[in-house]
Design a protein around this motif. Structure first.
Motif, PDB file in Angstrom:
ATOM      1  N   VAL A 184      -9.134   1.407   6.620  1.00 34.29           N
ATOM      2  CA  VAL A 184      -9.530   0.735   5.530  1.00 34.29           C
ATOM      3  C   VAL A 184      -8.590  -0.651   6.387  1.00 34.29           C
ATOM      4  N   PHE A 185      -9.075  -1.479   6.362  1.00 31.00           N
ATOM      5  CA  PHE A 185      -9.322  -2.706   6.957  1.00 31.00           C
ATOM      6  C   PHE A 185      -8.815  -4.072   5.135  1.00 31.00           C
ATOM      7  N   ASP A 186      -7.827  -4.420   5.243  1.00 32.27           N
ATOM      8  CA  ASP A 186      -7.297  -4.915   4.309  1.00 32.27           C
ATOM      9  C   ASP A 186      -6.526  -6.474   4.776  1.00 32.27           C
ATOM     10  N   GLY A 187      -7.193  -7.069   3.940  1.00 34.62           N
ATOM     11  CA  GLY A 187      -7.051  -8.655   4.874  1.00 34.62           C
ATOM     12  C   GLY A 187      -5.347  -9.447   4.103  1.00 34.62           C
ATOM     13  N   CYS A 188      -4.870  -9.065   3.303  1.00 33.74           N
ATOM     14  CA  CYS A 188      -3.066  -8.647   2.931  1.00 33.74           C
ATOM     15  C   CYS A 188      -2.479  -8.144   3.872  1.00 33.74           C
ATOM     16  N   LEU A 189      -1.222  -8.567   4.498  1.00 36.30           N
ATOM     17  CA  LEU A 189       0.235  -8.270   5.612  1.00 36.30           C
ATOM     18  C   LEU A 189       0.832  -7.074   4.662  1.00 36.30           C
ATOM     19  N   ALA A 190       1.398  -6.583   5.906  1.00 32.44           N
ATOM     20  CA  ALA A 190       2.511  -5.764   5.385  1.00 32.44           C
ATOM     21  C   ALA A 190       3.786  -5.752   4.201  1.00 32.44           C
ATOM     22  N   ASP A 191       3.808  -7.404   4.359  1.00 33.50           N
ATOM     23  CA  ASP A 191       4.916  -7.620   3.942  1.00 33.50           C
ATOM     24  C   ASP A 191       4.297  -8.351   2.635  1.00 33.50           C
ATOM     25  N   GLY A 192       2.870  -7.898   2.436  1.00 36.79           N
ATOM     26  CA  GLY A 192       2.775  -8.445   0.471  1.00 36.79           C
ATOM     27  C   GLY A 192       1.624  -9.976   0.806  1.00 36.79           C
ATOM     28  N   SER A 193       2.069 -10.227   2.140  1.00 33.09           N
ATOM     29  CA  SER A 193       1.335 -12.175   1.597  1.00 33.09           C
ATOM     30  C   SER A 193      -0.082 -11.766   2.370  1.00 33.09           C
ATOM     31  N   CYS A 194      -0.926 -12.538   1.932  1.00 32.10           N
ATOM     32  CA  CYS A 194      -2.873 -12.570   1.579  1.00 32.10           C
ATOM     33  C   CYS A 194      -2.870 -13.591   2.346  1.00 32.10           C
TER      34      CYS A 194
END
Length: 300
Positions: free
Chosen positions: A58-68
């Motif tokens: 999975v490549f997720d454009g949002c960061l682990a801290d929840g910011s996108c």
């Protein structure tokens, strides 16, 4: 290695005279974006899972801290006129404004590239649906002066702009993009028309796809920036209608508001200054075998 950017650095340095497999371990990779240039006209570069294709990376454009932060997951910019041979298989890309952009030079017919495939991938929440403060997007997957690509057996789910909803398309085939095949994909919920052709993109085949609660006009739409009618076109040369495309055996199950979804729609006429059909017998589009469900959005 940890990032696709690092993979790219290694390939640029090594320049192997052989096929390359980029095997991606299971897990979620946050916030990665890459501007890809490396290619070989006779060798393949394959992006694929490490093992079983059912366990998609999975490549997720949002960061682990929840910011996108948004952006484009992978953008290929090559205008060599040769094949680039990138092949994406069984990956999941989510929460980016654009997932993949394959860009040639829109102003020069000879500055194309192609020979890429996107197979079995899952594109989810593309646009600004996951972060409405971001600018609206125009595409989940974009082709610009790209020829002979194959986009097959993929899922495009929630391709949505929260404003300027009609601006985004699951597939945007634009500016001299010829002979591409779009087959057996599922398009589920898209605010914009799912497959948009633009500017002399010819001989493309769109077949055996499912369109479910997508768009406002039709499964297939054709638009170009008409210099005769507009003053805001940014391409110096005239943009032209697209020709000899095929839209066949697709299932149409409702527009964005669960009304009936049209089969095709042209936004401009066949003729404009500086443009002519590619041959005397050319037609804008050929259709056959397309079906509409009795109750729109019944397959959602």
């Amino acid at each position: 290695v940890l990032t696709l950017s690092r993979v790219h650095e290694l390939l640029e340095a090594l320049r192997p005279e052989r096929d390359v497999e980029v095997r991606i371990a299971p897990g979620t990779y946050h916030g990665q974006t890459v501007s890809w240039r490396y290619h070989h006209p006779e060798r393949e570069i394959r992006f694929m899972p490490l093992g079983d294709e059912r366990d998609r990376p999975v490549f997720d454009g949002c960061l682990a801290d929840g910011s996108c932060p948004g952006g484009t997951w992978l953008r290929l910019r090559v205008s060599s006129g040769a094949r680039t041979n990138l092949h994406f298989r069984y990956l999941r890309v989510q929460r980016y404004q654009t997932a993949i952009s394959l860009d040639g030079n829109r102003n020069d017919p000879a500055a194309s590239n192609g020979g890429n495939t996107i197979f079995g991938c899952y594109f989810d929440r593309i646009g600004n649906v996951f972060a409405p403060s971001l600018d609206p997007s125009t595409a989940a997957v974009r082709l610009v002066n790209r020829d002979d690509n194959r986009i097959e057996n993929n899922h495009f789910v929630d391709v949505v702009n929260t404003r300027s909803g009609g601006l985004i398309h699951a597939l945007y085939v634009a500016h001299l993009s010829d002979r591409n095949t779009i087959a057996r994909n599922r398009f589920l919920r898209s605010t914009g028309d799912p497959v948009r052709l633009r500017d002399f993109s010819n001989d493309n085949v769109i077949t055996d796809n499912r369109f479910i609660r997508v768009g406002t006009h039709a499964g297939y739409t054709d638009w170009y920036c008409d210099h005769d009618a507009r003053t805001d076109c940014t391409k110096p040369a005239p943009e032209c209608p697209s020709w000899n495309n095929q839209f066949r055996d697709n299932l149409l199950d409702g527009d964005w508001t669960c009304g009936a979804l049209g089969t095709f729609h042209y936004f401009q006429d066949d003729a404009t200054t500086g443009c002519s059909p590619p041959s005397a017998g050319a037609r804008r589009l050929r259709t056959s075998g397309n079906e509409s469900t009795a109750a729109p959005c019944s397959m959602e």
